[in-house]
Design an enzyme around this catalytic site. Structure first.
Site, short mmCIF file in Angstrom:
data_model
loop_
_atom_site.label_atom_id
_atom_site.label_comp_id
_atom_site.label_asym_id
_atom_site.label_seq_id
_atom_site.Cartn_x
_atom_site.Cartn_y
_atom_site.Cartn_z
N GLY A 130 110.78 84.83 14.82
CA GLY A 130 111.78 83.83 14.48
C GLY A 130 111.21 82.60 13.82
CG HIS A 131 112.46 77.82 13.32
ND1 HIS A 131 112.80 77.73 11.99
CD2 HIS A 131 112.18 76.56 13.73
CE1 HIS A 131 112.74 76.47 11.61
NE2 HIS A 131 112.35 75.73 12.64
CG PHE A 132 108.72 76.93 16.23
CD1 PHE A 132 108.05 75.99 15.48
CD2 PHE A 132 109.93 76.58 16.82
CE1 PHE A 132 108.56 74.70 15.30
CE2 PHE A 132 110.44 75.30 16.66
CZ PHE A 132 109.76 74.36 15.90
CD GLN A 146 105.90 79.22 10.47
OE1 GLN A 146 105.16 78.39 10.98
NE2 GLN A 146 107.13 79.45 10.89
CG ASP A 206 114.02 80.65 11.08
OD1 ASP A 206 114.84 80.25 11.92
OD2 ASP A 206 113.30 79.89 10.41
#
Length: 309
Positions: A281-283, A144, A255
């Protein structure tokens, strides 16, 4: 690229079931106290969860109960993160090599010699080191927003690459804004369509730990050491081709830190990789767990549980 959009159904509710218990433990590895979360049956297939920056095993607080009915799930904190020790950088090398050694030591102490890995952000280079050292122990990967290819290091990394190139004090200090509350909030909210799904507890938790005296220099040391991951990429890609580990990619496509450019090249070395680009996005776990958990459980049941142990 055999990339598929995800519209998976939400995870089955466990409201009427007994929720799995998560235990909060510590182990002493090379004289350091390493904190880890643990859940699930001791004799079940193991899934090792390796967190990213700037968080800790806290990022897996929702995923662990969703897997622990069927898997033995372990989520450690690296030194300088979460609840693990934060030794003086004058006496301890904050490097990804050292993190890999400590995670390997933790697994040895727990008697674990077969495991799948969930790798995210910093968790990827930690996990890659485990895989390169013990290729026969790894039963599969869930990736991920974790990089293994040069294509995945885009504009966000330019000031960090400047620091890699000159190692100067001015280039180091130029990275300090990456450790502020504004950047921490950005990491959780950029690319997210519905911010009401992101708990502000995330950045309150992470920033409190980042703001500990001495932690800025620890994080800057790790930014500099990240350069050591790039020379490992050819070895890692050769490992993928030779050992063909099952891999599920569940990647937040919006992201800015690890953009989707880094998700595509896995297909070159692992033709059977399963790729899901999520609209976040990122998380990604923070707002897409309802999509990710069914994908992860199905992948583990089909590609990992069936592998000989």
């Amino acid at each position: 690229m055999n990339t598929v959009a995800s519209n998976a159904t939400p995870a089955v509710s466990i409201a009427n079931a007994t929720p799995p218990v998560t235990h909060y433990r510590t182990a002493t590895i090379d004289g350091l106290t390493i904190f880890f979360r643990e859940a699930g049956p001791q004799d079940a297939p193991v899934v090792l969860l390796l967190h990213g920056f700037p968080t800790s095993s806290h990022m897996f607080r929702q995923l662990m109960p969703a897997l622990a009915d069927r898997y033995h799930v372990i989520a450690p904190d690296y030194p300088g993160f979460g609840q693990s020790d934060m030794p003086d950088r004058a006496k301890f090398a904050y490097t990804f090599d050292r993190f890999g050694e400590l995670m390997d030591g933790l697994l040895d102490q727990l008697g674990i010699n077969r495991y799948a890995m969930y790798v995210m952000d910093y968790g990827a280079p930690v996990g890659w080191r485990l895989a390169l050292k013990h290729p026969d122990r790894v039963t599969g990967f869930i990736v991920q927003n974790g990089n293994a290819y040069d294509e995945g290091l885009k504009a966000f990394w330019d000031p960090i690459k400047t620091y890699w190139a000159d190692g100067s004090d001015s280039s180091r200090k130029a990275l300090l804004p990456l450790l502020t509350i504004e950047t921490t909030i950005f990491q959780y909210t950029d690319g997210v369509s519905d911010r009401t799904r992101i708990s502000p507890d995330n950045w309150v938790h992470d920033q409190a730990l980042l703001d500990r005296p001495g932690n800025n220099d620890i994080q800057l040391d790790l930014f500099y050491d990240y350069r050591t991951n790039l020379p490992l990429y050819p070895q890692l890609q050769a490992y993928f081709r030779e050992f063909k580990p099952p891999m599920l990619i569940v990647w937040g496509k919006n992201d800015f830190i690890f953009p989707a450019d880094g998700a595509y090249p896995y297909k070159n070395d692992l033709p059977e990789v399963e790729t899901h680009l999520l609209d976040t996005g990122h998380f990604a776990l923070e707002d897409k767990a309802d999509e990710m958990v069914p994908l992860i459980r199905e992948f583990l049941a089909r590609r990992v549980d069936s592998k000989p142990r």
